[in-house]
Scaffold this motif. Sequence first.
Motif, PDB file in Angstrom:
ATOM      1  N   PHE A  46       0.848  -1.177   0.000  1.00  0.00           N
ATOM      2  CA  PHE A  46       0.000   0.000   0.000  1.00  0.00           C
ATOM      3  C   PHE A  46       0.890   1.235   0.000  1.00  0.00           C
ATOM      4  N   ASP A  47       0.380   2.374   0.282  1.00  0.00           N
ATOM      5  CA  ASP A  47       1.060   3.659   0.135  1.00  0.00           C
ATOM      6  C   ASP A  47       2.529   3.616   0.582  1.00  0.00           C
ATOM      7  N   PRO A  48       3.484   3.725  -0.374  1.00  0.00           N
ATOM      8  CA  PRO A  48       4.910   3.648  -0.021  1.00  0.00           C
ATOM      9  C   PRO A  48       5.397   4.841   0.797  1.00  0.00           C
ATOM     10  N   GLU A  49       4.648   5.934   0.829  1.00  0.00           N
ATOM     11  CA  GLU A  49       5.034   7.081   1.652  1.00  0.00           C
ATOM     12  C   GLU A  49       4.874   6.746   3.138  1.00  0.00           C
ATOM     13  N   VAL A  50       3.898   5.877   3.453  1.00  0.00           N
ATOM     14  CA  VAL A  50       3.619   5.497   4.831  1.00  0.00           C
ATOM     15  C   VAL A  50       4.434   4.273   5.238  1.00  0.00           C
ATOM     16  N   ASP A  51       4.464   3.278   4.358  1.00  0.00           N
ATOM     17  CA  ASP A  51       5.140   2.014   4.675  1.00  0.00           C
ATOM     18  C   ASP A  51       6.006   1.622   3.486  1.00  0.00           C
ATOM     19  N   GLU A  52       7.323   1.688   3.644  1.00  0.00           N
ATOM     20  CA  GLU A  52       8.226   1.383   2.537  1.00  0.00           C
ATOM     21  C   GLU A  52       8.308  -0.105   2.225  1.00  0.00           C
ATOM     22  N   ARG A  53       8.018  -0.953   3.206  1.00  0.00           N
ATOM     23  CA  ARG A  53       8.146  -2.389   2.984  1.00  0.00           C
ATOM     24  C   ARG A  53       6.962  -2.919   2.169  1.00  0.00           C
ATOM     25  N   PRO A  54       7.231  -3.790   1.213  1.00  0.00           N
ATOM     26  CA  PRO A  54       6.116  -4.382   0.477  1.00  0.00           C
ATOM     27  C   PRO A  54       5.349  -5.345   1.380  1.00  0.00           C
ATOM     28  N   LEU A  55       4.078  -5.499   1.091  1.00  0.00           N
ATOM     29  CA  LEU A  55       3.254  -6.424   1.860  1.00  0.00           C
ATOM     30  C   LEU A  55       3.551  -7.860   1.439  1.00  0.00           C
ATOM     31  N   TRP A 102     -10.044  -3.992   1.611  1.00  0.00           N
ATOM     32  CA  TRP A 102      -9.022  -3.825   0.589  1.00  0.00           C
ATOM     33  C   TRP A 102      -9.609  -3.327  -0.719  1.00  0.00           C
ATOM     34  N   LYS A 103     -10.895  -3.611  -0.967  1.00  0.00           N
ATOM     35  CA  LYS A 103     -11.511  -3.228  -2.244  1.00  0.00           C
ATOM     36  C   LYS A 103     -11.478  -1.728  -2.493  1.00  0.00           C
ATOM     37  N   THR A 104     -11.338  -0.952  -1.457  1.00  0.00           N
ATOM     38  CA  THR A 104     -11.328   0.500  -1.623  1.00  0.00           C
ATOM     39  C   THR A 104      -9.910   1.068  -1.681  1.00  0.00           C
ATOM     40  N   LYS A 105      -8.907   0.225  -1.567  1.00  0.00           N
ATOM     41  CA  LYS A 105      -7.524   0.711  -1.471  1.00  0.00           C
ATOM     42  C   LYS A 105      -6.831   0.769  -2.831  1.00  0.00           C
ATOM     43  N   LEU A 106      -5.733   1.497  -2.810  1.00  0.00           N
ATOM     44  CA  LEU A 106      -4.870   1.613  -3.976  1.00  0.00           C
ATOM     45  C   LEU A 106      -3.667   0.703  -3.746  1.00  0.00           C
ATOM     46  N   ALA A 107      -3.400  -0.174  -4.691  1.00  0.00           N
ATOM     47  CA  ALA A 107      -2.278  -1.112  -4.592  1.00  0.00           C
ATOM     48  C   ALA A 107      -1.087  -0.550  -5.368  1.00  0.00           C
ATOM     49  N   TYR A 108       0.074  -0.541  -4.741  1.00  0.00           N
ATOM     50  CA  TYR A 108       1.312  -0.094  -5.379  1.00  0.00           C
ATOM     51  C   TYR A 108       2.118  -1.322  -5.737  1.00  0.00           C
ATOM     52  N   CYS A 109       2.562  -1.395  -6.976  1.00  0.00           N
ATOM     53  CA  CYS A 109       3.277  -2.577  -7.457  1.00  0.00           C
ATOM     54  C   CYS A 109       4.623  -2.178  -8.057  1.00  0.00           C
ATOM     55  N   PHE A 110       5.661  -2.946  -7.699  1.00  0.00           N
ATOM     56  CA  PHE A 110       6.990  -2.806  -8.275  1.00  0.00           C
ATOM     57  C   PHE A 110       7.359  -4.143  -8.892  1.00  0.00           C
ATOM     58  N   ILE A 132      -7.829  -1.706  -6.301  1.00  0.00           N
ATOM     59  CA  ILE A 132      -8.227  -3.099  -6.077  1.00  0.00           C
ATOM     60  C   ILE A 132      -9.720  -3.187  -6.359  1.00  0.00           C
ATOM     61  N   LEU A 133     -10.070  -3.980  -7.368  1.00  0.00           N
ATOM     62  CA  LEU A 133     -11.469  -4.100  -7.773  1.00  0.00           C
ATOM     63  C   LEU A 133     -12.196  -5.205  -7.010  1.00  0.00           C
ATOM     64  N   ASP A 134     -11.468  -6.292  -6.717  1.00  0.00           N
ATOM     65  CA  ASP A 134     -12.114  -7.423  -6.048  1.00  0.00           C
ATOM     66  C   ASP A 134     -11.069  -8.303  -5.368  1.00  0.00           C
ATOM     67  N   VAL A 135     -11.516  -9.034  -4.357  1.00  0.00           N
ATOM     68  CA  VAL A 135     -10.696 -10.022  -3.654  1.00  0.00           C
ATOM     69  C   VAL A 135     -11.412 -11.346  -3.816  1.00  0.00           C
ATOM     70  N   LYS A 136     -10.736 -12.361  -4.367  1.00  0.00           N
ATOM     71  CA  LYS A 136     -11.395 -13.652  -4.633  1.00  0.00           C
ATOM     72  C   LYS A 136     -10.620 -14.806  -4.034  1.00  0.00           C
ATOM     73  N   ARG A 137     -11.383 -15.794  -3.557  1.00  0.00           N
ATOM     74  CA  ARG A 137     -10.829 -17.068  -3.124  1.00  0.00           C
ATOM     75  C   ARG A 137     -11.908 -18.107  -3.446  1.00  0.00           C
ATOM     76  N   PRO A 138     -11.786 -18.773  -4.614  1.00  0.00           N
ATOM     77  CA  PRO A 138     -12.834 -19.706  -5.047  1.00  0.00           C
ATOM     78  C   PRO A 138     -13.129 -20.810  -4.029  1.00  0.00           C
ATOM     79  N   SER A 139     -12.096 -21.345  -3.396  1.00  0.00           N
ATOM     80  CA  SER A 139     -12.300 -22.378  -2.380  1.00  0.00           C
ATOM     81  C   SER A 139     -11.186 -22.249  -1.340  1.00  0.00           C
ATOM     82  N   PRO A 140     -11.351 -22.844  -0.160  1.00  0.00           N
ATOM     83  CA  PRO A 140     -10.311 -22.731   0.875  1.00  0.00           C
ATOM     84  C   PRO A 140      -8.945 -23.271   0.437  1.00  0.00           C
ATOM     85  N   ARG A 141      -8.941 -24.197  -0.514  1.00  0.00           N
ATOM     86  CA  ARG A 141      -7.662 -24.753  -0.992  1.00  0.00           C
ATOM     87  C   ARG A 141      -6.975 -23.838  -2.009  1.00  0.00           C
ATOM     88  N   ASP A 142      -7.741 -22.962  -2.621  1.00  0.00           N
ATOM     89  CA  ASP A 142      -7.182 -22.074  -3.647  1.00  0.00           C
ATOM     90  C   ASP A 142      -6.516 -20.850  -3.019  1.00  0.00           C
TER      91      ASP A 142
END
Length: 173
Positions: free
Chosen positions: A67-76, A103-111, A131-141
């Motif tokens: 998330f915002d690299p100005e607040v947290d420099e470490r990647p998630l 998370w659906k309302t957040k901005l994701a920063y990618c390097f 982030i438009l959506d968070v999906k997990r089709p099944s617990p194993r996925d």
Amino acid sequence: SLDQGEIYTIIVVTIGIIVISCIAALAAWLIKKARAQYRPGKITRKAQIKTILDQAIGQRSRIEFGFDPEVDERPLAKCVITDMNENGFTMELPDYIRPTTEWKTKLAYCFFSLELRKGAPPIFYHSASNILDVKRPSPRDPVSLILSIPEEMEIKQKRRHLRLSLGLSDVLL
């Protein structure tokens, strides 16, 4: 008093000056607009951004996501892009990440980086996507995030200081 030929000449010259002035003003406006849109290191064409993301899928590039690299420099997390369509791309998260619906309302920063030619140094990219959506089709996925195609991408390393490696010929002895 002016005769008809002189009046005609004055009218033609005046119209010519007006037309040339309009063309010059239009040309200056177009040049100014083109310069304002050009920013070195910024990629804004949607087709080019999609091509870069497609190359990341093909190379199975590791995406450092956070998330915002100005607040947290470490990647998630380090993720992999698994799919892309017209509206967005899917990124698979590691098992230890448990995203929430907030998370659906957040901005994701990618390097990430891509190797454009074998043996050539990689090119580093940075982007921010909704982030438009968070999906997990099944617990194993694994959990997947659906992100929007970024409006722009920047050629930039995530480090504040660029790493350089000098060859022996560049070092003064």
